[in-house]
Design a protein around this motif. Structure first.
Motif, PDB file in Angstrom:
ATOM      1  N   PRO A   1      -6.461  13.379  -5.675  1.00 34.90           N
ATOM      2  CA  PRO A   1      -6.561  11.926  -5.461  1.00 34.90           C
ATOM      3  C   PRO A   1      -5.184  11.257  -5.463  1.00 34.90           C
ATOM      4  O   PRO A   1      -4.306  11.632  -6.231  1.00 34.90           O
ATOM      5  N   ILE A   2      -5.023  10.299  -4.545  1.00 41.17           N
ATOM      6  CA  ILE A   2      -3.798   9.505  -4.512  1.00 41.17           C
ATOM      7  C   ILE A   2      -4.177   8.034  -4.495  1.00 41.17           C
ATOM      8  O   ILE A   2      -5.311   7.676  -4.171  1.00 41.17           O
ATOM      9  N   ALA A   3      -3.224   7.201  -4.851  1.00 43.72           N
ATOM     10  CA  ALA A   3      -3.389   5.750  -4.783  1.00 43.72           C
ATOM     11  C   ALA A   3      -2.243   5.215  -3.934  1.00 43.72           C
ATOM     12  O   ALA A   3      -1.174   5.824  -3.846  1.00 43.72           O
ATOM     13  N   PHE A   4      -2.480   4.076  -3.290  1.00 39.35           N
ATOM     14  CA  PHE A   4      -1.456   3.454  -2.446  1.00 39.35           C
ATOM     15  C   PHE A   4      -1.854   2.018  -2.175  1.00 39.35           C
ATOM     16  O   PHE A   4      -2.973   1.608  -2.450  1.00 39.35           O
ATOM     17  N   GLU A   5      -0.914   1.276  -1.610  1.00 38.56           N
ATOM     18  CA  GLU A   5      -1.164  -0.112  -1.212  1.00 38.56           C
ATOM     19  C   GLU A   5      -0.848  -0.249   0.274  1.00 38.56           C
ATOM     20  O   GLU A   5       0.181   0.234   0.740  1.00 38.56           O
ATOM     21  N   LEU A   6      -1.742  -0.917   0.999  1.00 42.07           N
ATOM     22  CA  LEU A   6      -1.517  -1.157   2.422  1.00 42.07           C
ATOM     23  C   LEU A   6      -0.575  -2.342   2.613  1.00 42.07           C
ATOM     24  O   LEU A   6      -0.627  -3.311   1.856  1.00 42.07           O
ATOM     25  N   PRO A   7       0.251  -2.291   3.637  1.00 47.34           N
ATOM     26  CA  PRO A   7       1.095  -3.444   3.966  1.00 47.34           C
ATOM     27  C   PRO A   7       0.216  -4.634   4.376  1.00 47.34           C
ATOM     28  O   PRO A   7      -0.924  -4.457   4.826  1.00 47.34           O
ATOM     29  N   ASP A   8       0.750  -5.825   4.249  1.00 45.49           N
ATOM     30  CA  ASP A   8       0.012  -7.039   4.621  1.00 45.49           C
ATOM     31  C   ASP A   8      -0.500  -6.948   6.051  1.00 45.49           C
ATOM     32  O   ASP A   8       0.238  -6.561   6.965  1.00 45.49           O
ATOM     33  N   GLY A   9      -1.754  -7.324   6.229  1.00 42.32           N
ATOM     34  CA  GLY A   9      -2.361  -7.387   7.550  1.00 42.32           C
ATOM     35  C   GLY A   9      -3.041  -6.106   7.997  1.00 42.32           C
ATOM     36  O   GLY A   9      -3.937  -6.143   8.830  1.00 42.32           O
ATOM     37  N   LEU A  35       1.145  11.924   5.490  1.00 41.72           N
ATOM     38  CA  LEU A  35       1.031  10.504   5.832  1.00 41.72           C
ATOM     39  C   LEU A  35       1.606  10.351   7.235  1.00 41.72           C
ATOM     40  O   LEU A  35       2.719  10.814   7.496  1.00 41.72           O
ATOM     41  N   ILE A  36       0.860   9.705   8.135  1.00 40.80           N
ATOM     42  CA  ILE A  36       1.285   9.642   9.534  1.00 40.80           C
ATOM     43  C   ILE A  36       1.182   8.210  10.067  1.00 40.80           C
ATOM     44  O   ILE A  36       0.140   7.570   9.929  1.00 40.80           O
ATOM     45  N   ASP A  61       7.173   0.944   3.623  1.00 39.04           N
ATOM     46  CA  ASP A  61       6.646   0.246   2.448  1.00 39.04           C
ATOM     47  C   ASP A  61       5.398   0.945   1.921  1.00 39.04           C
ATOM     48  O   ASP A  61       5.220   1.098   0.715  1.00 39.04           O
ATOM     49  N   PHE A  62       4.506   1.362   2.835  1.00 36.95           N
ATOM     50  CA  PHE A  62       3.297   2.078   2.455  1.00 36.95           C
ATOM     51  C   PHE A  62       3.654   3.382   1.730  1.00 36.95           C
ATOM     52  O   PHE A  62       3.130   3.663   0.644  1.00 36.95           O
ATOM     53  N   VAL A  63       4.555   4.163   2.297  1.00 37.43           N
ATOM     54  CA  VAL A  63       4.934   5.460   1.706  1.00 37.43           C
ATOM     55  C   VAL A  63       5.483   5.256   0.293  1.00 37.43           C
ATOM     56  O   VAL A  63       5.183   6.049  -0.615  1.00 37.43           O
ATOM     57  N   ARG A  64       6.252   4.221   0.082  1.00 39.51           N
ATOM     58  CA  ARG A  64       6.831   3.956  -1.249  1.00 39.51           C
ATOM     59  C   ARG A  64       5.763   3.735  -2.317  1.00 39.51           C
ATOM     60  O   ARG A  64       6.027   3.933  -3.500  1.00 39.51           O
ATOM     61  N   THR A  65       4.557   3.315  -1.906  1.00 39.44           N
ATOM     62  CA  THR A  65       3.508   3.027  -2.892  1.00 39.44           C
ATOM     63  C   THR A  65       2.619   4.227  -3.192  1.00 39.44           C
ATOM     64  O   THR A  65       1.818   4.175  -4.131  1.00 39.44           O
ATOM     65  N   VAL A  66       2.730   5.303  -2.413  1.00 39.74           N
ATOM     66  CA  VAL A  66       1.851   6.459  -2.608  1.00 39.74           C
ATOM     67  C   VAL A  66       2.211   7.178  -3.896  1.00 39.74           C
ATOM     68  O   VAL A  66       3.376   7.466  -4.161  1.00 39.74           O
ATOM     69  N   ARG A  67       1.176   7.486  -4.677  1.00 41.63           N
ATOM     70  CA  ARG A  67       1.371   8.172  -5.961  1.00 41.63           C
ATOM     71  C   ARG A  67       0.097   8.919  -6.324  1.00 41.63           C
ATOM     72  O   ARG A  67      -0.997   8.568  -5.849  1.00 41.63           O
ATOM     73  N   PRO A  68       0.212   9.943  -7.156  1.00 44.76           N
ATOM     74  CA  PRO A  68      -1.002  10.615  -7.629  1.00 44.76           C
ATOM     75  C   PRO A  68      -1.874   9.615  -8.388  1.00 44.76           C
ATOM     76  O   PRO A  68      -1.370   8.752  -9.113  1.00 44.76           O
ATOM     77  N   ASP A  69      -3.156   9.728  -8.201  1.00 49.48           N
ATOM     78  CA  ASP A  69      -4.098   8.840  -8.890  1.00 49.48           C
ATOM     79  C   ASP A  69      -4.725   9.620 -10.037  1.00 49.48           C
ATOM     80  O   ASP A  69      -5.770  10.232  -9.909  1.00 49.48           O
TER      81      ASP A  69
END
Length: 162
Positions: free
Chosen positions: A8-16, A134-135, A152-160
């Motif tokens: 499992p990973i967690a991440f945040e999507l860029p705005d929009g 990640l593509i 920005d998206f890649v910077r937020t990816v982390r193990p969940d």
């Protein structure tokens, strides 16, 4: 059929950007898909996430070569524009940028694909390795406007992990 990630990973999507069902947007092998809010000439930039357990000794460059070979099997032309290893020995990664000429949506297109490979080792058993990919796929014309969102998206990816 939508796949699940080996870890499992967690991440945040860029705005929009908005999540979309992988099967519904023609990405059945993906575990996650996000779409950019502004298509370019009928093509919607997208971020996909997939991954697999890789107990084999393949290096990240070899795994990236596999991706290029798979794309060449379905695209008219694929060129590796840039590739570099990133991260550390404990958290290795690889980035590559591909220039693709292909038919997408029935139209010939020049696309750019930015790929990031993350290798995750089981802390208790290092022979258990998962590779997350990640593509970003975008038209060549829209790449400059969208690539920073992907970074920005890649910077937020982390193990969940709990």
């Amino acid at each position: 059929m939508t796949t699940t990630l080996p870890v499992p990973i967690a991440f945040e999507l860029p705005d929009g950007w908005r999540a979309a069902p992988p099967d519904g947007v023609g990405a059945p092998g993906a575990a996650f898909v996000a779409l950019h809010p502004h298509p370019d000439a009928g093509f919607t930039a997208n971020i996909t996430v997939d991954g697999a357990f890789r107990p084999d000794p393949a290096t990240l460059p070899e795994i990236a070569d596999e991706s290029v070979a798979n794309l060449r099997g379905s695209a008219a032309s694929v060129d590796v524009a840039e590739r570099r290893e990133v991260g550390s020995e404990d958290a290795p990664g690889l980035t590559q940028t591909l220039a693709i000429s292909a038919i997408a949506g029935g139209v010939p297109r020049d696309l750019i694909q930015s790929q990031v490979y993350l290798s995750l080792l089981d802390v208790e058993d290092p022979s258990k390795r998962a590779v997350i990919r990640l593509i970003l796929t975008v038209t060549a014309a829209q790449h400059g406007d969208v690539v920073e969102d992907f970074r920005d998206f890649v910077r937020t990816v982390r193990p969940d992990t709990p």
